[in-house]
Every structure is written in C-alpha cells, then in structure tokens.
Design an enzyme around this catalytic site. Structure first.
Site, PDB file in Angstrom:
ATOM      1  N   HIS A   1       0.875  -1.311   0.169  1.00  0.00           N
ATOM      2  CA  HIS A   1      -0.057  -0.054   0.005  1.00  0.00           C
ATOM      3  C   HIS A   1       1.008   1.254   0.059  1.00  0.00           C
ATOM      4  O   HIS A   1       2.152   0.946   0.245  1.00  0.00           O
ATOM      5  CB  HIS A   1      -0.930  -0.056   1.183  1.00  0.00           C
ATOM      6  CG  HIS A   1      -0.560  -0.017   2.457  1.00  0.00           C
ATOM      7  ND1 HIS A   1       0.207  -0.972   2.958  1.00  0.00           N
ATOM      8  CD2 HIS A   1      -0.747   1.000   3.455  1.00  0.00           C
ATOM      9  CE1 HIS A   1       0.749  -0.434   4.165  1.00  0.00           C
ATOM     10  NE2 HIS A   1       0.292   0.608   4.549  1.00  0.00           N
TER      11      HIS A   1
ATOM     12  N   HIS B   1       1.376   3.862   2.213  1.00  0.00           N
ATOM     13  CA  HIS B   1       1.810   4.479   3.023  1.00  0.00           C
ATOM     14  C   HIS B   1       3.376   4.675   2.801  1.00  0.00           C
ATOM     15  O   HIS B   1       4.171   3.776   2.655  1.00  0.00           O
ATOM     16  CB  HIS B   1       1.477   4.074   4.367  1.00  0.00           C
ATOM     17  CG  HIS B   1      -0.096   4.515   4.427  1.00  0.00           C
ATOM     18  ND1 HIS B   1      -0.765   3.444   5.663  1.00  0.00           N
ATOM     19  CD2 HIS B   1      -0.631   5.464   4.530  1.00  0.00           C
ATOM     20  CE1 HIS B   1      -2.050   4.131   5.636  1.00  0.00           C
ATOM     21  NE2 HIS B   1      -1.980   5.244   4.877  1.00  0.00           N
TER      22      HIS B   1
ATOM     23  N   ASP C   1       5.667   4.602   5.027  1.00  0.00           N
ATOM     24  CA  ASP C   1       6.686   3.570   5.722  1.00  0.00           C
ATOM     25  C   ASP C   1       6.533   2.171   5.099  1.00  0.00           C
ATOM     26  O   ASP C   1       6.979   1.140   5.431  1.00  0.00           O
ATOM     27  CB  ASP C   1       6.092   3.443   7.157  1.00  0.00           C
ATOM     28  CG  ASP C   1       4.722   2.829   7.485  1.00  0.00           C
ATOM     29  OD1 ASP C   1       3.612   3.431   6.833  1.00  0.00           O
ATOM     30  OD2 ASP C   1       4.461   2.036   8.266  1.00  0.00           O
ATOM     31  N   HIS C   2       6.186   2.285   3.824  1.00  0.00           N
ATOM     32  CA  HIS C   2       6.129   1.085   2.971  1.00  0.00           C
ATOM     33  C   HIS C   2       6.604   1.442   1.636  1.00  0.00           C
ATOM     34  O   HIS C   2       7.334   0.427   1.160  1.00  0.00           O
ATOM     35  CB  HIS C   2       4.575   0.536   3.045  1.00  0.00           C
ATOM     36  CG  HIS C   2       3.902  -0.185   4.238  1.00  0.00           C
ATOM     37  ND1 HIS C   2       4.158  -1.325   4.729  1.00  0.00           N
ATOM     38  CD2 HIS C   2       3.854   0.696   5.275  1.00  0.00           C
ATOM     39  CE1 HIS C   2       3.783  -1.359   5.935  1.00  0.00           C
ATOM     40  NE2 HIS C   2       3.234  -0.011   6.128  1.00  0.00           N
TER      41      HIS C   2
ATOM     42  N   HIS D   1      -7.328  -0.633   5.338  1.00  0.00           N
ATOM     43  CA  HIS D   1      -6.319   0.249   6.290  1.00  0.00           C
ATOM     44  C   HIS D   1      -6.286   1.436   5.074  1.00  0.00           C
ATOM     45  O   HIS D   1      -6.267   2.349   5.118  1.00  0.00           O
ATOM     46  CB  HIS D   1      -5.084  -0.625   6.121  1.00  0.00           C
ATOM     47  CG  HIS D   1      -3.943   0.078   6.890  1.00  0.00           C
ATOM     48  ND1 HIS D   1      -3.896   0.529   8.004  1.00  0.00           N
ATOM     49  CD2 HIS D   1      -2.732   0.502   6.005  1.00  0.00           C
ATOM     50  CE1 HIS D   1      -2.846   1.266   8.359  1.00  0.00           C
ATOM     51  NE2 HIS D   1      -2.309   1.213   6.966  1.00  0.00           N
TER      52      HIS D   1
ATOM     53  N   ASP E   1      -0.225  -3.928   6.276  1.00  0.00           N
ATOM     54  CA  ASP E   1      -1.110  -3.564   7.367  1.00  0.00           C
ATOM     55  C   ASP E   1      -2.492  -3.863   7.509  1.00  0.00           C
ATOM     56  O   ASP E   1      -3.398  -3.069   7.960  1.00  0.00           O
ATOM     57  CB  ASP E   1      -0.950  -1.854   7.407  1.00  0.00           C
ATOM     58  CG  ASP E   1       0.461  -1.502   7.621  1.00  0.00           C
ATOM     59  OD1 ASP E   1       1.663  -2.326   7.806  1.00  0.00           O
ATOM     60  OD2 ASP E   1       0.822  -0.236   7.701  1.00  0.00           O
TER      61      ASP E   1
ATOM     62  N   HIS F   1       4.319  -4.926  10.439  1.00  0.00           N
ATOM     63  CA  HIS F   1       4.923  -4.081  11.614  1.00  0.00           C
ATOM     64  C   HIS F   1       5.039  -5.317  12.646  1.00  0.00           C
ATOM     65  O   HIS F   1       4.191  -6.097  12.841  1.00  0.00           O
ATOM     66  CB  HIS F   1       3.959  -3.060  11.937  1.00  0.00           C
ATOM     67  CG  HIS F   1       3.882  -2.003  11.283  1.00  0.00           C
ATOM     68  ND1 HIS F   1       4.858  -0.765  11.404  1.00  0.00           N
ATOM     69  CD2 HIS F   1       3.233  -1.669  10.143  1.00  0.00           C
ATOM     70  CE1 HIS F   1       4.401   0.167  10.574  1.00  0.00           C
ATOM     71  NE2 HIS F   1       3.430  -0.385   9.774  1.00  0.00           N
TER      72      HIS F   1
HETATM   73 FE    FE Z   1       2.793   0.716   7.916  1.00  0.00          FE
HETATM   74 ZN    ZN Z   2      -0.102   1.461   6.543  1.00  0.00          ZN
END
Ligand code: FE
Ligand code: ZN
Length: 259
Positions: free
Chosen positions: A56, A58, A60-61, A115, A134, A172
């Site tokens: 996805h 985001h 942090d990905h 998400h 996530d 995570h």
């Molecule tokens: Fe994440």
């Molecule tokens: Zn995420």
C-alpha cells in the site's frame, strides 16, 4: 528449490522482506521505506533485486522506492493499479487475482482494502507465505483509515481462508501490544495466554515474532474471532450486535484504538 525469506527490521517497528528464489536467483523485496538499510543488507547478502512488491501507499512501505530505483534502474515496482498515483515509481500495476512471478515462485494478488482503499497482499501458495502489509498483523489488524468495518471484515476473511500452515508476514512488529489487547478481550483463552508469554520472551531478546501462521491467528487474533462468545460479550458492552460479525469487528477496532 526454496524461497528464502529474510526479515529486514526498519524504522522503529516496520518489516521489509527480501525474497530469494535460490533455484533461479530471482530476488524481490516487499515494502521498503528505507533504501539505505535495504541496500546495505542486500550488499552483505550479495543479492541484486529485480522487483519490489508494495502492499500500500503509506510512506513507511513505499518510502524507499525512489532511491532503490536510482540504484537499480531496471527495478520493477509492483503495486495496486488504481492506487498508482500514490505509489512512487510504480512500473507494474496489478489487481485482485493477478499473478506475479518471483523466479520459480508465483504470488497471487489479494485485494485487501480498509487500512487504505488500495491495499493488496501477496500470497505465495507454493512457499506457504502471505505478505499482508497493514491488513492483518500478528494478533491484530490495521486501522481503518480509508475503509469500513465491512471492508476490513472481507479483507481479513480472505486471508483467514488461506491454508492453515500459511506463514503470515505482516508490515509491523506490533505483536506484544496486540496480544495484550487480545488478552483483555479474551482473558480465558489459554492458547492466547501461552502465545503472549512466548512473544514477550522473544521481544525481551529483541527477536522478531514474525511470522505467525493462519492457524495461530485463528486462535489468538480477536479480529478473526468475531464468532467466539467471549469476543462477542466483550464488544456487546461497547454496543456491538453480537450476531453481526461486522458490528463486532468495528467495536473491537474502536476498543483497540482507545486501549
Ligand atoms: Fe505501516
Ligand atoms: Zn500503513
């Protein structure tokens, strides 16, 4: 023949993954927010990636996509087609049911929104592994930033329907906190209590708790246990309709947000 899976801990609690098909030499990465950390790890392992699989959009990905692409210009960057404007450097747009080859292995794309509205998971049947970002965490699930409890319910059920021995590689390391909440919901679940102890012991030694398995998730993850009386009772006090799995799931997420 095997698909070697290496966990790369990044940022404060994210996991990136390196998938290495040892027979063909193909190497794919799953979700990389930190290109420097990934490049160092790959150089140490003497591996050259040909592909990034994004779950996805985001940061942090996908935060490492641009720098990875600079380092390896031929890199394929795979992501959910309708979300392509939010996935940097995407070169290959995929949707539900499509298949992606990593050497001798093949991933099936599972559409798992809620998400984010464009979240996908990568299921490698032959390697008994799913990379679910996530959506499903060990003992929990992602927040519903761009979706409804009904969508998250469908997404989680799609993952729960995979073979029980499927290893679950999530985005995570949230396991200890998730299981603390699960214990609050189901104080009398003995298997959960035992799993929580094992997880705490791993974390004390700074070891990852990933992967779990689908079988394990079904026994400890309250978000997959909306049919269990204790989970229904815990959420009924929050106004959930115990006979409506979506209502129970929504109440669970609210409880977890405030836990
Ligand atoms: Fe994440
Ligand atoms: Zn995420």
């Amino acid at each position: 023949m095997s698909l070697e899976i290496t966990l790369v801990p990044v940022l404060s609690d994210n996991y990136s993954y390196i998938l290495h098909c040892t027979k063909s030499g193909a190497v794919a990465l799953v979700d990389c927010p930190d290109a420097d950390a990934m490049i160092q790890t790959l150089e140490r392992m003497k591996l050259q990636p040909t592909m990034v699989l994004n779950t996805h959009h985001h940061f942090d990905h996908v935060g490492g996509n641009e720098d990875l692409k600079k380092k390896w210009p031929a890199l394929e960057i795979v992501g959910y087609g309708p979300d392509s404007d939010r996935i940097p450097c995407i070169t290959r747009k995929v949707e539900e049911g499509e298949r992606i080859k990593v050497g001798e292995y093949e991933a099936e794309i599972l559409f798992t929104p809620a998400h984010t509205r464009g979240h996908i998971a990568y299921y490698f049947a032959d390697a008994a592994a799913v990379f679910c970002g996530d959506t499903l965490f060990f003992g929990g699930c992602g927040r519903f930033f761009e979706g409804t409890p009904a969508e998250m319910h469908d997404s989680l059920q799609k993952l729960a329907a995979l073979p029980e021995d499927t290893r679950v590689y999530c985005g995570h390391e949230y396991t200890a906190s998730n299981l603390r909440f699960a214990r609050h919901v189901e104080p009398n679940n003995a298997f959960l209590a035992q799993t929580y102890e094992e997880v705490l012991s791993l974390r004390e030694r700074e070891k990852p708790t990933i992967p779990s398995t689908i079988a394990q998730e079904k026994q400890v993850n309250p978000f997959l246990r909306t049919h269990i009386a204790a989970v229904q009772q815990a959420t009924a006090t929050q106004g959930a309709d115990p006979h409506d799995a979506v209502s129970v799931l929504g109440a669970l997420r609210e409880m977890k947000n405030n836990f």
